[in-house]
Design a protein around this motif. Structure first.
Motif, PDB file in Angstrom:
ATOM      1  N   THR A 209       0.847  -1.195   0.000  1.00 17.08           N
ATOM      2  CA  THR A 209       0.000   0.000   0.000  1.00 17.08           C
ATOM      3  C   THR A 209       0.879   1.240   0.000  1.00 17.08           C
ATOM      4  O   THR A 209       1.770   1.386   0.838  1.00 17.08           O
ATOM      5  CB  THR A 209      -0.921   0.019   1.223  1.00 17.08           C
ATOM      6  N   THR A 210       0.635   2.145  -0.918  1.00 13.63           N
ATOM      7  CA  THR A 210       1.446   3.350  -1.020  1.00 13.63           C
ATOM      8  C   THR A 210       0.906   4.437  -0.095  1.00 13.63           C
ATOM      9  O   THR A 210      -0.292   4.456   0.218  1.00 13.63           O
ATOM     10  CB  THR A 210       1.453   3.887  -2.458  1.00 13.63           C
ATOM     11  N   GLN A 213      -2.167   6.094  -1.538  1.00 11.18           N
ATOM     12  CA  GLN A 213      -3.436   5.392  -1.360  1.00 11.18           C
ATOM     13  C   GLN A 213      -4.000   5.648   0.031  1.00 11.18           C
ATOM     14  O   GLN A 213      -5.194   5.940   0.191  1.00 11.18           O
ATOM     15  CB  GLN A 213      -3.236   3.888  -1.554  1.00 11.18           C
ATOM     16  N   THR A 233       3.411   1.937   7.740  1.00  7.95           N
ATOM     17  CA  THR A 233       2.545   0.763   7.634  1.00  7.95           C
ATOM     18  C   THR A 233       1.505   0.714   8.748  1.00  7.95           C
ATOM     19  O   THR A 233       0.551  -0.048   8.665  1.00  7.95           O
ATOM     20  CB  THR A 233       3.379  -0.527   7.673  1.00  7.95           C
TER      21      THR A 233
END
Length: 283
Positions: A209-210, A213, A233
């Motif tokens: 996941t960037t 996003q 994260t």
């Protein structure tokens, strides 16, 4: 010496036949597990296709149907291998306990398929989830993994060990039930967060996941980032009271928590929302 060699050959033959029966059960259970998922989830309930979570594939129904078909062909091949192995070990099936061993390994294969599917397809590759239309896909993933993955595998493992000895039956059942009840709490951890007013919501993002996003989800909800770890994260965010934190699942979240239920493992962590740390961002 001749008698010893004959006995050794006989023992080796039985061992190979037993291994063949176990392999047959694993292959049959694995293939049937794939068929069960594909037929029920892809076609009957239509909760997802094999590549439903991939943007490039989602809008092309022909591609989705094609990949589902290729998946079923693979499961057909695995099941056919299982049938071939069962045919080769058919004499072992007539031995005492042979039927139990076949069923035990079939349950292990069936549960193993769902465990591998959850780890690989749902969380590592991220090509689909159990229910693509759910606001809490992790709860469905964990619930499906428990019911059709861990429970059959546990029963298969227990059955593989043979009938319980007298005096141990109740203890074995109690242990199995304790494990099942413990695992049953896992899906609750994926329920939408319902934090108290002003409390921070903890979010764990899926690998890959960037930040863009994640930030898009936070911006859509009108929230503020309170804290994040060095790898971006894990986030602690402050959201408006009317915001639905489960929308983060659509923006790469693996787990959204700090609800009322103590089963959510992140419920034990609360960020200090009275003051925003230096470096925190708001959107």
């Amino acid at each position: 010496m001749q008698t010893t060699r004959s006995t050794d050959r006989s023992g080796t033959g039985r061992s190979l036949a037993s291994a063949g029966l176990a392999s047959a059960g694993l292959a049959l259970g694995f293939g049937l597990g794939g068929f069960f998922d594909g037929i029920l989830l892809h076609q009957v309930l239509q909760w997802h296709h094999l590549l439903s979570a991939l943007e490039d594939a989602r809008g092309d129904i022909r591609l989705l149907i094609l990949t589902d078909g290729l998946f079923h062909l693979l499961m057909f091949a695995v099941t056919a291998i299982g049938l071939l192995l069962l045919w080769r070990a058919r004499r072992r099936f007539a031995d005492e306990g042979g039927d139990r061993q076949l069923l035990a390994h079939a349950l292990l294969g069936f549960g193993g398929w769902h465990i591998i599917d959850a780890l690989l397809s749902h969380w590592i590759l991220g090509i689909h989830r159990i229910r693509m239309d759910s606001s809490v896909p992790l709860a469905w993933d964990l619930g499906w993994l428990l019911v059709f993955g861990l429970v059959p595998a546990l029963f298969g493992w227990q059955l593989r060990r043979g009938p319980p000895r007298r005096g141990m039956r109740g203890g074995h059942r109690g242990t199995v039930m304790l494990v099942i009840l413990t695992l049953a709490a896992a899906p609750i951890a994926g329920l939408p967060a319902s934090p108290a007013s002003g409390a921070a919501t903890m979010i764990v993002f899926r690998p890959g996941t960037t930040p863009a996003q994640a930030s898009a989800g936070l911006s859509m909800l009108g929230g503020q980032l309170v804290w994040s770890n060095s790898g971006d994260t894990v986030w602690a965010v402050r959201l408006p009271d009317d915001a639905d934190a489960s929308d983060f699942y659509r923006h790469g979240a693996l787990l959204v928590s700090n609800g009322m239920l103590a089963a959510g493992c992140l419920n034990w962590f609360r960020a200090d929302t009275e003051s925003t740390p230096a470096g925190a961002r708001s959107f």
